[in-house]
Design a protein around this motif. Sequence first.
Motif, PDB file in Angstrom:
ATOM      1  N   PRO A  52       0.812  -1.224   0.000  1.00 54.16           N
ATOM      2  CA  PRO A  52       0.000   0.000   0.000  1.00 54.16           C
ATOM      3  C   PRO A  52       0.843   1.271   0.000  1.00 54.16           C
ATOM      4  O   PRO A  52       0.346   2.343  -0.340  1.00 54.16           O
ATOM      5  N   GLU A  53       2.120   1.157   0.378  1.00 61.57           N
ATOM      6  CA  GLU A  53       2.983   2.351   0.400  1.00 61.57           C
ATOM      7  C   GLU A  53       3.346   2.801  -1.022  1.00 61.57           C
ATOM      8  O   GLU A  53       3.767   3.937  -1.233  1.00 61.57           O
ATOM      9  N   GLU A  54       3.173   1.941  -2.001  1.00 60.72           N
ATOM     10  CA  GLU A  54       3.490   2.285  -3.399  1.00 60.72           C
ATOM     11  C   GLU A  54       2.360   3.147  -3.987  1.00 60.72           C
ATOM     12  O   GLU A  54       1.226   3.095  -3.497  1.00 60.72           O
ATOM     13  N   PRO A  55       2.657   3.949  -5.067  1.00 55.38           N
ATOM     14  CA  PRO A  55       1.585   4.748  -5.678  1.00 55.38           C
ATOM     15  C   PRO A  55       0.447   3.861  -6.203  1.00 55.38           C
ATOM     16  O   PRO A  55       0.653   2.666  -6.449  1.00 55.38           O
ATOM     17  N   GLU A  56      -0.739   4.471  -6.347  1.00 59.04           N
ATOM     18  CA  GLU A  56      -1.921   3.755  -6.878  1.00 59.04           C
ATOM     19  C   GLU A  56      -1.574   3.111  -8.234  1.00 59.04           C
ATOM     20  O   GLU A  56      -0.810   3.698  -9.011  1.00 59.04           O
ATOM     21  N   PRO A  57      -2.142   1.955  -8.551  1.00 63.05           N
ATOM     22  CA  PRO A  57      -1.890   1.349  -9.857  1.00 63.05           C
ATOM     23  C   PRO A  57      -2.386   2.248 -10.995  1.00 63.05           C
ATOM     24  O   PRO A  57      -3.330   3.024 -10.796  1.00 63.05           O
ATOM     25  N   LYS A  58      -1.743   2.159 -12.129  1.00 60.06           N
ATOM     26  CA  LYS A  58      -2.185   2.934 -13.291  1.00 60.06           C
ATOM     27  C   LYS A  58      -2.344   1.990 -14.489  1.00 60.06           C
ATOM     28  O   LYS A  58      -1.414   1.251 -14.833  1.00 60.06           O
ATOM     29  N   ILE A  59      -3.541   2.030 -15.086  1.00 57.24           N
ATOM     30  CA  ILE A  59      -3.793   1.193 -16.269  1.00 57.24           C
ATOM     31  C   ILE A  59      -4.327   2.102 -17.367  1.00 57.24           C
ATOM     32  O   ILE A  59      -5.297   2.831 -17.148  1.00 57.24           O
ATOM     33  N   VAL A  60      -3.684   2.075 -18.521  1.00 53.88           N
ATOM     34  CA  VAL A  60      -4.175   2.845 -19.661  1.00 53.88           C
ATOM     35  C   VAL A  60      -4.638   1.839 -20.723  1.00 53.88           C
ATOM     36  O   VAL A  60      -3.873   0.954 -21.119  1.00 53.88           O
ATOM     37  N   ALA A  61      -5.909   1.958 -21.133  1.00 51.64           N
ATOM     38  CA  ALA A  61      -6.473   1.024 -22.122  1.00 51.64           C
ATOM     39  C   ALA A  61      -6.852   1.788 -23.383  1.00 51.64           C
ATOM     40  O   ALA A  61      -7.444   2.858 -23.304  1.00 51.64           O
ATOM     41  N   VAL A  62      -6.511   1.230 -24.536  1.00 46.79           N
ATOM     42  CA  VAL A  62      -6.740   1.919 -25.812  1.00 46.79           C
ATOM     43  C   VAL A  62      -7.448   0.996 -26.792  1.00 46.79           C
ATOM     44  O   VAL A  62      -7.117  -0.193 -26.877  1.00 46.79           O
ATOM     45  N   ASP A  63      -8.390   1.532 -27.533  1.00 48.75           N
ATOM     46  CA  ASP A  63      -8.990   0.758 -28.628  1.00 48.75           C
ATOM     47  C   ASP A  63      -9.613   1.704 -29.644  1.00 48.75           C
ATOM     48  O   ASP A  63      -9.926   2.850 -29.331  1.00 48.75           O
ATOM     49  N   LEU A  64      -9.773   1.206 -30.862  1.00 54.82           N
ATOM     50  CA  LEU A  64     -10.498   1.939 -31.909  1.00 54.82           C
ATOM     51  C   LEU A  64     -11.945   2.143 -31.483  1.00 54.82           C
ATOM     52  O   LEU A  64     -12.556   3.163 -31.772  1.00 54.82           O
ATOM     53  N   GLN A  65     -12.496   1.136 -30.798  1.00 55.56           N
ATOM     54  CA  GLN A  65     -13.904   1.155 -30.382  1.00 55.56           C
ATOM     55  C   GLN A  65     -14.041   1.807 -29.014  1.00 55.56           C
ATOM     56  O   GLN A  65     -13.152   1.680 -28.184  1.00 55.56           O
TER      57      GLN A  65
ATOM     58  N   ILE B  24      -0.855   8.044 -25.252  1.00 55.61           N
ATOM     59  CA  ILE B  24      -0.578   6.973 -24.275  1.00 55.61           C
ATOM     60  C   ILE B  24       0.660   7.352 -23.472  1.00 55.61           C
ATOM     61  O   ILE B  24       0.672   7.284 -22.236  1.00 55.61           O
ATOM     62  N   ILE B  25       1.682   7.766 -24.197  1.00 54.01           N
ATOM     63  CA  ILE B  25       2.949   8.101 -23.536  1.00 54.01           C
ATOM     64  C   ILE B  25       2.721   9.244 -22.544  1.00 54.01           C
ATOM     65  O   ILE B  25       3.235   9.229 -21.429  1.00 54.01           O
ATOM     66  N   SER B  26       1.863  10.219 -22.932  1.00 55.15           N
ATOM     67  CA  SER B  26       1.665  11.389 -22.070  1.00 55.15           C
ATOM     68  C   SER B  26       1.010  11.005 -20.739  1.00 55.15           C
ATOM     69  O   SER B  26       1.250  11.630 -19.715  1.00 55.15           O
ATOM     70  N   TYR B  27       0.182   9.939 -20.727  1.00 60.56           N
ATOM     71  CA  TYR B  27      -0.457   9.526 -19.472  1.00 60.56           C
ATOM     72  C   TYR B  27       0.563   9.073 -18.435  1.00 60.56           C
ATOM     73  O   TYR B  27       0.267   9.002 -17.256  1.00 60.56           O
ATOM     74  N   PHE B  28       1.735   8.704 -18.900  1.00 64.64           N
ATOM     75  CA  PHE B  28       2.726   8.192 -17.949  1.00 64.64           C
ATOM     76  C   PHE B  28       3.625   9.291 -17.391  1.00 64.64           C
ATOM     77  O   PHE B  28       4.450   9.022 -16.519  1.00 64.64           O
ATOM     78  N   ASP B  29       3.425  10.540 -17.877  1.00 64.50           N
ATOM     79  CA  ASP B  29       4.171  11.681 -17.316  1.00 64.50           C
ATOM     80  C   ASP B  29       5.653  11.383 -17.168  1.00 64.50           C
ATOM     81  O   ASP B  29       6.241  11.679 -16.115  1.00 64.50           O
ATOM     82  N   GLY B  30       6.238  10.759 -18.138  1.00 61.58           N
ATOM     83  CA  GLY B  30       7.670  10.455 -18.046  1.00 61.58           C
ATOM     84  C   GLY B  30       7.946   9.190 -17.253  1.00 61.58           C
ATOM     85  O   GLY B  30       9.058   8.665 -17.278  1.00 61.58           O
ATOM     86  N   GLY B  31       6.917   8.664 -16.547  1.00 61.16           N
ATOM     87  CA  GLY B  31       7.096   7.393 -15.806  1.00 61.16           C
ATOM     88  C   GLY B  31       7.045   6.228 -16.791  1.00 61.16           C
ATOM     89  O   GLY B  31       6.805   6.416 -17.980  1.00 61.16           O
TER      90      GLY B  31
END
Length: 290
Positions: free
Chosen positions: A71-84, A108-115
Motif C-alpha cells: 500500500p505504500e506504493e503509488p496507486e496502480p495505473k492502467i491505460v487502455a486503448v482501442d479503436l472502439q 498513451i505516452i503522455s499519461y505516464f508523465d515520463g514514468g
Amino acid sequence: MGKSSKDKRDVYYRLAKEEGWRARSAFKLLQLDEEFNFLQGVQRAVDLCAAPGSWSQVLSKRLSENHKQTPEEPEPKIVAVDLQAMAPLDGVIQLQGDITKKSTAEKIISYFDGGMADIVICDGAPDVTGLHDMDEYIQAQLLLAALNITTHVLRPGGTFVAKIFRGKDITLLYSQLKIFFPTVTCSKPRSSRNSSIEAFIVCQNYQPPADYTPTMANPLLDLQYDAMNELTGPNRTIVPFIACGDLNGYDADRTYPLTSSYKALDPLQPPITAPYKTAMELKRNNFYNK
Ligand code: SAM
C-alpha cells in the motif's frame, strides 16, 4: 449469430459471463499469467486494443491485489486503448484511438508523465479478410505498432505480451522482438481455439539495444515477403513454444450440447457502438436491395 449458435454455446464464452468477464479472451490472459506469472508486482500497465475490456478487467483485479500487498506504493495505473468505445471500468484510463497512429501513441505516452510501465499487453486483431497473407501482414503491422509504443513506455526489465498469427513469416517477427527482449516465448493458452492460428508472444526483460532511441517511425518491418528474402542461418530465430492453461480444463473448441435444457445468457456488457451498426442501418433502409 443466433443465441444457440455454436459460438454462443462455447464453454469459455459462457464461463466468462458466469464469472463476470466481458469476453472469453480474459481466460487467455489468465492462463498466460498462470504460466509466466508476469502480473506479479505490476503497478503500471498499458492494454492496447482493449475493447470490450476483459484483459483490462484482469489487469484491474490483479493490480489492485498487488497494491493491497504494497500500500505504500503509488496507486496502480492502467491505460487502455482501442479503436472502439469501451464501457467504463474502475481504475482504468480509457483512450479511443488507432494504435498505428502517431497521435494515439503520443497520448498513451503522455499519461505516464515520463514514468514507465511494467507491462504492455496487446490483444489486437484486425477484421480478418480470409486472405491469410493479408491478415498475417496486417496483424504483424499491428504488433509492430504495439512494439513501437512499448519502446516508449516500458521500463527496462519490463514485459510485453501480444497476440500473433503464427504464419509462415513469423520468424521475422521473432527476430525483431529478440532485438529488444532476450527472452521471447510463443505460447498457446488452452482457451485459444485449436483451429485458430493465433498464439501469444511473451517477451520478457526489456533491454533495448545500447543507444537505441525510440522513434515514432515504423522501420521494423522493412523487408519484402518473397522467397529471395527467406530468413536462414542465424537470422532465422526459433523461440520456445509453450502450451499453457490446465490441460485437464476445458478444451477451447468444446461447446454446450444444444438440448432443450440449454439456456442462453445475455451479454454482460453489450457494445456501446456496435461495429456492425452502419451495416444494420443500411439493411434497414433497404440499401442492399437497391
Ligand atoms: N483484449 C480484449 C478483451 O479482452 O476484451 C479483446 C480485444 S479484440 C480481440 C481486438 C481489438 O483490437 C478490437 O476491439 C479492435 O477494435 C482492436 N483493434 C484492431 N485494430 C486496432 C488499432 N489499429 N488500434 C486500436 N485498436 C485496434
